[in-house]
Design a protein around this motif. Structure first.
Motif, PDB file in Angstrom:
ATOM      1  N   PRO A 116     -50.355 -29.246  22.977  1.00  0.00           N
ATOM      2  CA  PRO A 116     -49.757 -29.875  24.167  1.00  0.00           C
ATOM      3  C   PRO A 116     -49.409 -31.341  23.893  1.00  0.00           C
ATOM      4  O   PRO A 116     -50.043 -31.981  23.059  1.00  0.00           O
ATOM      5  CB  PRO A 116     -50.859 -29.763  25.231  1.00  0.00           C
ATOM      6  CG  PRO A 116     -52.118 -29.589  24.463  1.00  0.00           C
ATOM      7  CD  PRO A 116     -51.773 -28.945  23.151  1.00  0.00           C
ATOM      8  N   GLN A 117     -48.394 -31.835  24.617  1.00  0.00           N
ATOM      9  CA  GLN A 117     -47.967 -33.227  24.404  1.00  0.00           C
ATOM     10  C   GLN A 117     -47.577 -33.860  25.720  1.00  0.00           C
ATOM     11  O   GLN A 117     -47.244 -33.146  26.666  1.00  0.00           O
ATOM     12  CB  GLN A 117     -46.703 -33.231  23.532  1.00  0.00           C
ATOM     13  CG  GLN A 117     -46.941 -32.764  22.139  1.00  0.00           C
ATOM     14  CD  GLN A 117     -45.629 -32.592  21.423  1.00  0.00           C
ATOM     15  OE1 GLN A 117     -44.844 -33.511  21.398  1.00  0.00           O
ATOM     16  NE2 GLN A 117     -45.413 -31.421  20.862  1.00  0.00           N
ATOM     17  N   GLN A 118     -47.537 -35.186  25.710  1.00  0.00           N
ATOM     18  CA  GLN A 118     -47.083 -35.887  26.915  1.00  0.00           C
ATOM     19  C   GLN A 118     -45.722 -35.332  27.319  1.00  0.00           C
ATOM     20  O   GLN A 118     -44.849 -35.149  26.459  1.00  0.00           O
ATOM     21  CB  GLN A 118     -46.947 -37.384  26.621  1.00  0.00           C
ATOM     22  CG  GLN A 118     -46.597 -38.152  27.871  1.00  0.00           C
ATOM     23  CD  GLN A 118     -46.621 -39.649  27.634  1.00  0.00           C
ATOM     24  OE1 GLN A 118     -46.907 -40.125  26.537  1.00  0.00           O
ATOM     25  NE2 GLN A 118     -46.309 -40.382  28.666  1.00  0.00           N
ATOM     26  N   SER A 119     -45.549 -35.060  28.619  1.00  0.00           N
ATOM     27  CA  SER A 119     -44.368 -34.308  29.024  1.00  0.00           C
ATOM     28  C   SER A 119     -43.695 -34.909  30.253  1.00  0.00           C
ATOM     29  O   SER A 119     -44.361 -35.216  31.244  1.00  0.00           O
ATOM     30  CB  SER A 119     -44.811 -32.868  29.341  1.00  0.00           C
ATOM     31  OG  SER A 119     -43.789 -32.165  29.989  1.00  0.00           O
ATOM     32  N   PRO A 120     -42.380 -35.046  30.215  1.00  0.00           N
ATOM     33  CA  PRO A 120     -41.680 -35.526  31.407  1.00  0.00           C
ATOM     34  C   PRO A 120     -41.423 -34.399  32.414  1.00  0.00           C
ATOM     35  O   PRO A 120     -40.881 -34.631  33.491  1.00  0.00           O
ATOM     36  CB  PRO A 120     -40.353 -36.036  30.834  1.00  0.00           C
ATOM     37  CG  PRO A 120     -40.126 -35.206  29.629  1.00  0.00           C
ATOM     38  CD  PRO A 120     -41.473 -34.816  29.094  1.00  0.00           C
ATOM     39  N   VAL A 121     -41.809 -33.161  32.066  1.00  0.00           N
ATOM     40  CA  VAL A 121     -41.490 -32.021  32.951  1.00  0.00           C
ATOM     41  C   VAL A 121     -42.525 -31.977  34.081  1.00  0.00           C
ATOM     42  O   VAL A 121     -43.692 -31.673  33.862  1.00  0.00           O
ATOM     43  CB  VAL A 121     -41.490 -30.689  32.165  1.00  0.00           C
ATOM     44  CG1 VAL A 121     -41.026 -29.544  33.054  1.00  0.00           C
ATOM     45  CG2 VAL A 121     -40.620 -30.795  30.925  1.00  0.00           C
TER      46      VAL A 121
ATOM     47  N   ALA B  46     -40.562 -29.806  27.031  1.00  0.00           N
ATOM     48  CA  ALA B  46     -39.207 -29.262  26.849  1.00  0.00           C
ATOM     49  C   ALA B  46     -38.657 -28.856  28.223  1.00  0.00           C
ATOM     50  O   ALA B  46     -39.177 -27.949  28.857  1.00  0.00           O
ATOM     51  CB  ALA B  46     -39.233 -28.056  25.915  1.00  0.00           C
ATOM     52  N   GLU B  47     -37.611 -29.568  28.666  1.00  0.00           N
ATOM     53  CA  GLU B  47     -37.043 -29.226  29.975  1.00  0.00           C
ATOM     54  C   GLU B  47     -36.246 -27.933  29.920  1.00  0.00           C
ATOM     55  O   GLU B  47     -35.995 -27.295  30.928  1.00  0.00           O
ATOM     56  CB  GLU B  47     -36.146 -30.372  30.463  1.00  0.00           C
ATOM     57  CG  GLU B  47     -36.988 -31.477  31.066  1.00  0.00           C
ATOM     58  CD  GLU B  47     -36.386 -32.854  30.922  1.00  0.00           C
ATOM     59  OE1 GLU B  47     -35.557 -33.071  30.005  1.00  0.00           O
ATOM     60  OE2 GLU B  47     -36.768 -33.722  31.727  1.00  0.00           O
ATOM     61  N   LYS B  48     -35.836 -27.581  28.710  1.00  0.00           N
ATOM     62  CA  LYS B  48     -35.091 -26.335  28.508  1.00  0.00           C
ATOM     63  C   LYS B  48     -35.772 -25.557  27.406  1.00  0.00           C
ATOM     64  O   LYS B  48     -36.236 -26.163  26.432  1.00  0.00           O
ATOM     65  CB  LYS B  48     -33.661 -26.630  28.042  1.00  0.00           C
ATOM     66  CG  LYS B  48     -32.856 -27.401  28.999  1.00  0.00           C
ATOM     67  CD  LYS B  48     -31.552 -27.759  28.338  1.00  0.00           C
ATOM     68  CE  LYS B  48     -30.654 -28.381  29.392  1.00  0.00           C
ATOM     69  NZ  LYS B  48     -29.315 -28.532  28.994  1.00  0.00           N
ATOM     70  N   LEU B  49     -35.745 -24.238  27.512  1.00  0.00           N
ATOM     71  CA  LEU B  49     -36.306 -23.397  26.451  1.00  0.00           C
ATOM     72  C   LEU B  49     -35.617 -23.714  25.122  1.00  0.00           C
ATOM     73  O   LEU B  49     -36.223 -23.662  24.049  1.00  0.00           O
ATOM     74  CB  LEU B  49     -36.125 -21.923  26.832  1.00  0.00           C
ATOM     75  CG  LEU B  49     -36.717 -20.876  25.901  1.00  0.00           C
ATOM     76  CD1 LEU B  49     -38.208 -21.079  25.711  1.00  0.00           C
ATOM     77  CD2 LEU B  49     -36.452 -19.471  26.439  1.00  0.00           C
ATOM     78  N   GLU B  50     -34.331 -24.030  25.234  1.00  0.00           N
ATOM     79  CA  GLU B  50     -33.529 -24.409  24.067  1.00  0.00           C
ATOM     80  C   GLU B  50     -34.223 -25.506  23.233  1.00  0.00           C
ATOM     81  O   GLU B  50     -34.068 -25.560  22.014  1.00  0.00           O
ATOM     82  CB  GLU B  50     -32.189 -24.940  24.596  1.00  0.00           C
ATOM     83  CG  GLU B  50     -31.054 -24.958  23.641  1.00  0.00           C
ATOM     84  CD  GLU B  50     -30.355 -23.610  23.561  1.00  0.00           C
ATOM     85  OE1 GLU B  50     -30.715 -22.858  22.643  1.00  0.00           O
ATOM     86  OE2 GLU B  50     -29.481 -23.320  24.391  1.00  0.00           O
ATOM     87  N   ASN B  51     -34.990 -26.393  23.920  1.00  0.00           N
ATOM     88  CA  ASN B  51     -35.599 -27.533  23.215  1.00  0.00           C
ATOM     89  C   ASN B  51     -37.018 -27.271  22.730  1.00  0.00           C
ATOM     90  O   ASN B  51     -37.640 -28.147  22.131  1.00  0.00           O
ATOM     91  CB  ASN B  51     -35.636 -28.774  24.127  1.00  0.00           C
ATOM     92  CG  ASN B  51     -34.253 -29.148  24.591  1.00  0.00           C
ATOM     93  OD1 ASN B  51     -33.276 -28.821  23.920  1.00  0.00           O
ATOM     94  ND2 ASN B  51     -34.143 -29.793  25.734  1.00  0.00           N
ATOM     95  N   LEU B  52     -37.542 -26.073  23.010  1.00  0.00           N
ATOM     96  CA  LEU B  52     -38.942 -25.800  22.657  1.00  0.00           C
ATOM     97  C   LEU B  52     -39.193 -25.989  21.164  1.00  0.00           C
ATOM     98  O   LEU B  52     -40.175 -26.589  20.743  1.00  0.00           O
ATOM     99  CB  LEU B  52     -39.304 -24.364  23.103  1.00  0.00           C
ATOM    100  CG  LEU B  52     -40.692 -23.872  22.742  1.00  0.00           C
ATOM    101  CD1 LEU B  52     -41.776 -24.711  23.425  1.00  0.00           C
ATOM    102  CD2 LEU B  52     -40.870 -22.395  23.147  1.00  0.00           C
TER     103      LEU B  52
END
Ligand code: 5GP
Length: 369
Positions: free
Chosen positions: A17-22, A335-341
């Motif tokens: 896990p990481q710091q997340s803007p989501v 990741a705001e999009k799965l594309e960015n996972l």
């Protein structure tokens, strides 16, 4: 020669896990776009494919999954008439379904008949064999490509970067990666052949992407977290058999089984619980060979298992759980999009035993509840 490098399965790693803007997982967008070099096709949907297996790659399943933006590789065992009627009655189906064929003459004939009846409207083809390493298979991929330049070709299976590149060179667009890791597969047991799936996905995805190609991670996912790990490792799609099996849309006939419950009736006798099960089997199993080929040929062994799965009445619940897991994985890594996972994910190695013990514990608690 022994390759001494450590190779990993899904159970051997976790995503850190990481710091997340989501702010919330509900904000995560699971729809991706995949373009295929040299083809004028763009896939827009969730990058999951139902496997071309009995009980999974059915037309009913395809229609149900399409509502969730999920793709289906139909089994090889639909008649040409059914395929023509299926694809011709709704043009959207060809955007979310592949016709699957093997490499026999009759397979080519069937594909040509269906495609020409549809005015060349089939978009995706899945060329599926257990062993994607034979020269004959590579030739077939070349032949397919010379005959059908506009189709998106899914081909495999392989587990090494070299053969991934060979299939892409021969004309495949999406290489199926995975040998021996499937839920009802016995190849590792019967032949000793295989490759740990997480490493296969990492390595084959790298090779494919360097050539502008794609891979589908096929087999070995038993939990939504495994699907997240495959996509985070670079898989462009993930193919699921067992995780989608056991639903009414798969078409099996439910069988009743009775189990002694913990409760006791007025007569002091234990109450019997009825539970329903459906058969699920590997496509190289004795069951599949008997069903589709009149029995196991005398030079083959069965490389698949037959199991009874508890009937799962709601496909929507299964998909909800799967997509919810993916959204949550994305939110954990920012990741705001799965594309960015894939770009966000970092992995940590852990002990296989730890993961398994945890899963078994959680299963037994779940079953008790
Ligand atoms: P699952 O998602 O169930 O773990 O794996 C599905 C994949 O297992 C399929 O897409 C296919 O590649 C593979 N598979 C299906 N049936 C068999 C079989 O009988 N033997 C082997 N070796 N692999 C199978």
């Amino acid at each position: 020669m022994i390759n001494e490098e450590i190779k990993l399965d899904y159970d051997d790693i976790l995503i850190v896990p990481q710091q997340s803007p989501v702010a919330s997982r509900k904000l995560v967008d699971l729809t991706i776009e995949r373009r295929f070099s040299h083809r004028s096709v763009t896939y827009r949907g969730v990058p999951i494919m139902a496997a071309n297996m009995d009980g999974v790659g059915t037309m009913e399943m395809a229609d149900a999954l399409r509502k969730h933006g999920i793709f289906t590789c139909l089994t090889k065992f639909h008649s040409t008439e059914k395929l023509i009627s299926f694809f011709s009655s709704d043009s959207k189906r060809s955007q979310y379904c592949a016709m699957t064929i093997g490499i026999g003459d009759d397979d080519w004939q069937r594909f040509a008949t269906v495609d020409s009846s549809l005015g060349s409207d089939l978009t995706y083809a899945c060329l599926d064999v257990a062993n994607g390493y034979t020269d004959r298979f590579v030739k077939c991929v070349e032949t397919f490509r010379s005959l059908y330049q506009d189709k998106v070709l899914i081909a495999g299976n392989v587990v090494t970067p070299e053969q991934t590149s060979r299939l892409l060179d021969a004309g495949a667009d999406i290489v199926k990666v995975g040998i021996g890791g499937g839920s009802v597969c016995e190849t590792r047991l019967k032949t000793g052949i295989g490759y740990p799936q997480f490493s296969a996905v990492l390595e084959c995805a790298d090779a494919a992407h360097s050539m502008g190609g794609k891979i589908v991670a096929d087999g070995g996912c038993t939990r939504p977290g495994d699907v997240a790990k495959a996509l985070a490792a670079g898989a462009d799609f993930v193919m699921l058999g067992g995780m989608l099996a056991g639903h009414p849309e798969g078409g099996g006939s439910p069988v009743d089984r009775y189990f002694q419950s913990r409760e006791v009736g007025h007569d002091g006798e234990p109450i019997m619980d009825k539970r329903q099960f459906v058969e699920f089997y590997g496509m190289s199993s004795k069951t599949a060979n008997e069903k589709h080929f009149g029995g196991l040929k005398d030079y083959r062994s069965s490389e698949g298992r037959t199991v009874m799965l508890p009937l799962r009445p709601s496909l929507s619940d299964t998909i909800h759980d799967l997509l919810g897991g993916l959204r949550s994985a994305c939110s954990y890594v920012g990741a705001e999009k799965l594309e960015n996972l894939k770009d966000k994910a970092q992995f940590v190695r852990c002990t296989h035993t730890h993961n398994r013990i945890f899963e078994e514990l959680s299963d037994s608690l779940h079953n008790r509840g």
